[in-house]
Design a protein around this motif. Structure first.
Motif, short mmCIF file in Angstrom:
data_model
loop_
_atom_site.label_atom_id
_atom_site.label_comp_id
_atom_site.label_asym_id
_atom_site.label_seq_id
_atom_site.Cartn_x
_atom_site.Cartn_y
_atom_site.Cartn_z
N SER A 28 16.64 57.47 10.45
CA SER A 28 15.77 57.45 11.63
C SER A 28 14.99 56.15 11.79
N TYR A 31 15.15 51.47 16.08
CA TYR A 31 14.23 51.24 17.19
C TYR A 31 14.90 51.28 18.54
N ASN A 32 16.22 51.36 18.54
CA ASN A 32 16.92 51.43 19.81
C ASN A 32 18.32 51.99 19.59
N GLN A 51 15.12 51.88 23.93
CA GLN A 51 14.27 51.52 22.80
C GLN A 51 13.28 52.65 22.55
N SER A 52 12.92 52.81 21.29
CA SER A 52 12.06 53.93 20.93
C SER A 52 10.70 53.85 21.62
N SER A 53 10.29 52.63 21.92
CA SER A 53 9.01 52.48 22.62
C SER A 53 9.08 53.03 24.04
N ARG A 55 11.12 55.71 24.95
CA ARG A 55 11.37 57.17 24.89
C ARG A 55 12.50 57.60 25.83
N SER A 65 17.37 59.71 26.29
CA SER A 65 16.13 59.81 25.54
C SER A 65 16.40 59.54 24.07
N LEU A 66 15.37 59.14 23.37
CA LEU A 66 15.51 58.84 21.95
C LEU A 66 14.32 59.44 21.21
N ASP A 67 14.61 60.27 20.23
CA ASP A 67 13.58 60.89 19.38
C ASP A 67 13.89 60.50 17.95
N LYS A 68 13.23 59.48 17.47
CA LYS A 68 13.48 59.00 16.11
C LYS A 68 13.12 60.05 15.06
N SER A 73 19.40 61.47 19.93
CA SER A 73 19.35 60.95 21.28
C SER A 73 20.16 61.87 22.19
#
Lengths: 111, 115
Positions: A28, A31-32, A51-53, A55, A65-68, A73
């Protein structure tokens, strides 16, 4: 070693349906993530880079969407069309200047 | 238009022959990659190059060789030592993005068949 899983391997839906494709990764600390589309016998076409920033990232009827924290995703396709039929792959960073790809989800949209 | 070209689109090889697949990009990207794709499997990295005159082995480099004499070009040679070369070969280039991902761009691919 980063492992990327895409479930289901294949999906068939009627035209007009909204659908979600999943991409899970084991490490996890990313960052992208990049989503691609591949038509039969063709190269990969980039759809979204998220990118995780951020969301979430949107392009037309596509939303990623991305949920680290959960190592996941999702790619949401709204109002699916027969032209959306293709294989969808996700890719995550895996070392310096390298990425690891999932095995893809083959989508068929039935008119 | 900027992009990546691969040639030929289809290639047939007799057993024991070496063949070279071409990949050219005009995106001014430093990094380039070769992947192999087999039915039901994901993309597997063969070789990659971060800069001219430098390249590294990927996960399945045995039986393959590359060169990077120009920024725009990254040819792949499939040698007779590659025991199962029939596959779809994809060339890519990338630019770095914040956070570690190199955003990848792909060519149209070359399908190699061993007769």
């Amino acid at each position: 070693k980063q492992e990327v899983t895409q479930i289901p391997a294949a999906l068939s839906v009627p035209e007009g349906e909204n659908l979600v494709l999943n991409c899970s990764f084991t490490d996890s600390a990313i960052y992208n993530l990049q989503w691609f589309r591949q038509d039969p016998g063709k190269g990969l076409t980039s759809l979204l880079l998220i990118q995780s920033s951020q969301r979430e990232q949107t392009s037309g009827r596509l939303n990623a969407s991305l949920d680290k924290s959960s190592g996941r995703s999702t790619l949401y396709i709204a109002a699916s069309q027969p032209g959306d039929s293709a294989t969808y792959l996700c890719a995550v960073p895996a070392g310096y200047q390298k990425v690891t790809f999932g095995t893809g989800t083959k989508l068929q949209v039935i008119p | 238009d900027g992009g990546i070209t691969q040639s030929p689109k289809y290639l047939f090889r007799k057993e024991g022959q070496n063949v070279t697949l071409s990949c050219e990009q005009n995106l001014n990207h430093d990094a380039m990659y070769w992947y192999r794709q087999d039915p039901g499997q994901g993309l597997r990295l063969i070789y990659y190059s971060q800069i001219v005159n430098d390249f590294q082995k990927g996960d399945i480099a045995e039986g393959y060789s590359v060169s990077r004499e120009k920024k725009e070009s990254f040819p792949l040679t499939v040698t007779s030592a590659q025991k199962n070369p029939t596959a779809f070969y994809l060339c890519a280039s990338s630019i770095p993005r914040p956070g570690g991902l190199n955003e990848q761009f792909f060519g149209p691919g070359t399908r190699l068949t061993v007769l």
